[in-house]
Structure formats: structure tokens, C-alpha cells
Write a protein that holds these residues in place. Structure first.
Motif, PDB file in Angstrom:
ATOM      1  N   UNK A   1       0.757  -1.279   0.250  1.00  0.00           N
ATOM      2  CA  UNK A   1      -0.102  -0.053   0.152  1.00  0.00           C
ATOM      3  C   UNK A   1       0.784   1.332  -0.077  1.00  0.00           C
ATOM      4  N   UNK A   2       2.063   1.220   0.733  1.00  0.00           N
ATOM      5  CA  UNK A   2       2.932   2.315   0.565  1.00  0.00           C
ATOM      6  C   UNK A   2       4.274   2.005   0.363  1.00  0.00           C
ATOM      7  N   UNK A   3       4.974   2.511  -0.316  1.00  0.00           N
ATOM      8  CA  UNK A   3       6.714   2.541  -0.665  1.00  0.00           C
ATOM      9  C   UNK A   3       7.364   3.885  -0.079  1.00  0.00           C
ATOM     10  N   UNK A   4       8.539   3.769   0.463  1.00  0.00           N
ATOM     11  CA  UNK A   4       8.954   5.254   0.801  1.00  0.00           C
ATOM     12  C   UNK A   4      10.519   4.959   0.719  1.00  0.00           C
ATOM     13  N   UNK A   5      11.187   6.208   0.561  1.00  0.00           N
ATOM     14  CA  UNK A   5      12.491   6.349   0.782  1.00  0.00           C
ATOM     15  C   UNK A   5      13.063   7.601   1.382  1.00  0.00           C
ATOM     16  N   UNK A   6      14.078   7.887   1.743  1.00  0.00           N
ATOM     17  CA  UNK A   6      14.889   8.903   2.557  1.00  0.00           C
ATOM     18  C   UNK A   6      16.183   9.218   2.340  1.00  0.00           C
TER      19      UNK A   6
END
Length: 181
Positions: free
Chosen positions: A83-88
Motif C-alpha cells: 500500500x505504501x513505499x518510501x525512501x529517505x
């Protein structure tokens, strides 16, 4: 006999005129994309557009204004769920950057510019001592007045209100009587 055709025609005219407004009010369906945010010197990106292929969601790249391609930027692998992918990226210098997210199937989830500004440093005077709170509070219910009026002012105000009430009663009583010659 009544002729209702002008009313029917005017109703149809209004309905036809309102149709474009009603269609314009329907919100457009948002396509897949990315959401980029900054907190101090950290830039983060979130998307829900990518699907996992061979254990990978995709890659995100942070490009400076002088970099022109995805491969030139600072790349981070996306992590997350279906449902949600992220990177920082942390320790990002102040400036304008472009964030590009490419899913593992090769499609671009989105591109967005972001401005990283310098984080304000806390002033020594603020952190040294807390500010004193007001001694009397907000004075709610006083009508916004924080002034303590004296007895003379209160008596004069009461006299004016009383005179106004007496004048109103006299006017209404006199108006009630019939006019005599």
C-alpha cells in the motif's frame, strides 16, 4: 387553458446550462504519483504506485539542479508494503532538488521538485529560560476588558443605562395612548 411550454423550455434551458457546471464539479481521478516532504536536512518520498518484482519495489533518486539523469542522483532503494513505499535521504544540503521514483518494472511513478532550506538554529536565550506565563490568564468572559474601572465610572454607566430604559418606557407608553385634540 394554461400554456406550460415556456415554463418547460426555461426549465430545460436552466438544466442544460447547469450541466457543464455539474460535470466540472466532479473531482478528477488522481493518477499515481509521489509525495515529497522535507524535515530539516532530510528529504523523504512516499508512493503507492509501485509493485514488488523479485523482492524490489524500485529506486528513488535525488538530483541536484546540475544533474540531468536518474543515474547521476543519490539513489535509495524503496522499502514498504503493497500500500505504501518510501525512501529517505539524510544530511541534504540546502538547495533545490528533483526527486524521481522509478518502480522495479521500469515505469516512472513520479517526479517532483523540492526545496531544502537551512534549519533554524535555536537561540541561546530561548533554551536558557522558559517564558513566564501571564499571571491573570486570558480573562475570558470579561468581554475583552482587562481594565479595572473605578466606582465613579461604574455609577455613571449605570445611570446612562437607567436613563435609557426610562426614556424607552416613556416613549412606548406615550405612543400607546390615542391622540387627543
Amino acid at each position: 387553458m394554461r400554456n406550460s411550454s415556456p415554463v418547460l423550455r426555461s426549465g430545460l434551458t436552466v438544466a442544460v446550462a447547469a450541466l457543464p457546471l455539474a460535470l466540472a464539479a466532479v473531482p478528477a481521478v488522481a493518477g499515481p504519483g509521489i509525495s515529497v516532504s522535507t524535515t530539516g536536512s532530510t528529504v523523504s518520498v512516499t508512493t503507492s504506485s509501485c509493485t514488488q518484482i523479485n523482492g524490489s519495489w524500485g529506486t528513488a533518486s535525488l538530483l541536484t539542479s546540475s544533474q540531468g539523469s536518474f543515474a547521476q542522483g543519490r539513489q535509495v532503494t524503496l522499502s514498504g508494503t503493497s500500500t505504501s513505499q518510501s525512501a529517505a535521504w539524510s544530511s541534504v544540503s540546502p538547495g533545490t532538488y528533483t526527486v524521481i521514483v522509478v518502480c522495479s518494472d521500469g515505469t516512472t511513478a513520479g517526479t517532483q521538485s523540492v526545496v531544502v532550506s537551512t534549519a533554524p538554529s535555536p537561540s541561546p536565550s530561548r533554551s536558557a529560560s522558559p517564558s513566564a506565563s501571564p499571571s491573570r490568564g486570558v480573562m475570558g468572559g470579561v468581554g475583552g476588558s482587562a481594565t479595572d474601572y473605578g466606582t465613579v465610572t461604574l455609577v455613571a454607566g449605570g445611570t446612562l443605562v437607567g436613563a435609557g430604559l426610562l426614556g424607552t418606557a416613556w416613549y412606548l407608553r406615550r405612543r400607546n395612548k390615542p391622540y387627543r385634540l
